[in-house]
Write a protein that holds these residues in place. Sequence first.
Motif, short mmCIF file in Angstrom:
data_model
loop_
_atom_site.label_atom_id
_atom_site.label_comp_id
_atom_site.label_asym_id
_atom_site.label_seq_id
_atom_site.Cartn_x
_atom_site.Cartn_y
_atom_site.Cartn_z
N ALA A 220 15.55 22.53 33.49
CA ALA A 220 14.96 23.93 33.73
C ALA A 220 14.97 24.77 32.72
N HIS A 221 15.88 24.74 31.57
CA HIS A 221 15.53 25.74 30.45
C HIS A 221 15.21 25.13 29.26
N ILE A 222 15.43 23.72 29.00
CA ILE A 222 14.75 23.34 27.73
C ILE A 222 13.31 23.13 27.94
N TRP A 223 12.86 23.62 26.82
CA TRP A 223 11.18 23.66 26.61
C TRP A 223 10.75 22.54 26.06
N ASP A 224 11.60 22.21 24.94
CA ASP A 224 10.94 21.08 23.92
C ASP A 224 12.25 20.34 23.61
N TRP A 225 12.33 19.30 24.33
CA TRP A 225 13.62 18.38 24.09
C TRP A 225 13.79 17.76 22.53
N PRO A 226 12.81 17.30 21.70
CA PRO A 226 12.99 16.99 20.18
C PRO A 226 13.41 17.96 19.65
N THR A 227 13.28 19.23 19.78
CA THR A 227 13.82 20.40 18.77
C THR A 227 14.88 21.24 19.56
N LEU A 228 15.14 20.90 21.05
CA LEU A 228 15.93 21.75 21.88
C LEU A 228 15.66 23.34 21.85
N LEU A 229 14.33 23.77 21.48
CA LEU A 229 13.96 25.04 21.91
C LEU A 229 13.86 25.22 23.42
N PHE A 230 14.63 26.41 23.95
CA PHE A 230 14.85 26.48 25.22
C PHE A 230 14.69 28.01 25.72
#
Length: 506
Positions: free
Chosen positions: A143-153
């Motif tokens: 629900a909170h991670i927006w971009d898994w490769p960079t872990l931007l959340f």
Amino acid sequence: MGFIDAVDKHVQEVFAHCTHKNGAMLSDGLDLATAQPLIWEGNMLSNLACQQNFLRALDALGTLTGNDKYHNQADEWIGCALDKIHDIESDLFYWGGHTSYDLLTDAPVLGNHEMKCVYPHYAYLYKVHPERMRRFVKAVWHAHIWDWPTLLFNRHGIYEAWEEKWDIEFEGGPLPIVENTALSFVNTGSDLILSGAILHALSGDETPLRWAKHLLSRYDQIRHPETGLAGYQFNHRDPCRVRESFKPPFSERTDINEVTVITNNVIQVRYGRAAVTFLNAAQILGDEKGKAFLDVVTADLEALATHCYNIDDHSFYPAINDGTRLYLENSNEGIGYCPPTKLRKVPANGLMFLSYARAYHLTGIVRFREIAFSLAKGMGWGDLNAPVDFGSGGSPASDEAWVSKGQNDACALFSLLELHSATGNNALLQSATSLGEQLLRQYQVNGLIVSDSREGETNIDTALPLALLHLEGAKQGDRTALPDFYPNNTYFDPKIVIRRWEEEGR
């Protein structure tokens, strides 16, 4: 009254006055004048995220006394709560910073999902409902991670179905990330990291620990290469809402942004709350798997002591991550995201005392003990090598908006116990006993242990009952079986709920 009897009385008062007829769930607090549950906008709120210290105290009572009734009470309460607050579509819970549950209507008070330094008692929640907690932790990440490769959340999550992405490859990449909507705050980041680490410890699943370590590495990666100082998040906005607060020459420095400025809030969250949380995780995971957590905290506290701590006034000063200290006169009022109030120094208090005391206990680094002893002097306690007689006081109260004002006192008591565990110095246990007795006198009202003032309202999430049980465990010779303390936030910010109501025409 002994400490166990005092906490038992507190627990029974909470169950007597906070349980609602619709089930075993508890209201978040009481009006001390009427002994009635608190009501907000016609809702009797039950936010399980704001009750985790009470759960830990109940668990500790059962462990310390060997009496099954406490764990039976906890099992019934938590079993009921996990059924009520579980969102079927997303597997998230109706709890946290922007969503709660109303006991009067037996329905959620819906905003969005947010956790900022909640640090749930995962071990007990998992004991009651292991599969639901496995699904919840996975849901929180998705629900909170927006971009898994960079872990931007982002700190806000939505109650909706999600697609499994834990098998995606983590790439990392350069930091900081410039992005104007995500907010990779360490208060939410530390909750995500803890959830992954503890789910691994409970289930043996390597995947959540792997992602927890990846996210931890992002906060490590933003460290200044020379000073070791690091900020609150690993992304920032452009134009920078922090830089626009500053006066020249800082307003002209392109390296100043939300990643590089260490405000008083950053000091108390990253270097205080998150630091203790990561230390707890390190101890639970053990030497090999917990090393990354211990290394991050060690680097953080070393850097903070070197570049931000003033031993003369026992205070931590805000700074840029290159070590340049910041003062009130460096920023403008009413402009941007870093007003002068965020540049006030952090005086000696129980939270920072605990961070260095716990770090000394787990690392044996002498400098951490020296900072801890200095902070005790800064709180007016004198030399900890001799017993301290607490006729009054403890720690200065917390000035953070979402923290129980009395939490710093509980932190101070835990700190003395950490130092006693590390050194075996009986003077520290004597001091802890004196402080525990003083705090019980200060915060006990008609059998209830309150979170702040002796009048008005109180929540049930005070950490003092757990601290008193740890003190009793130490006096009996062993407190290692008791639940760890996490210096959490206790808050419900209804702005998202109110916005929904306005959109719905309520």
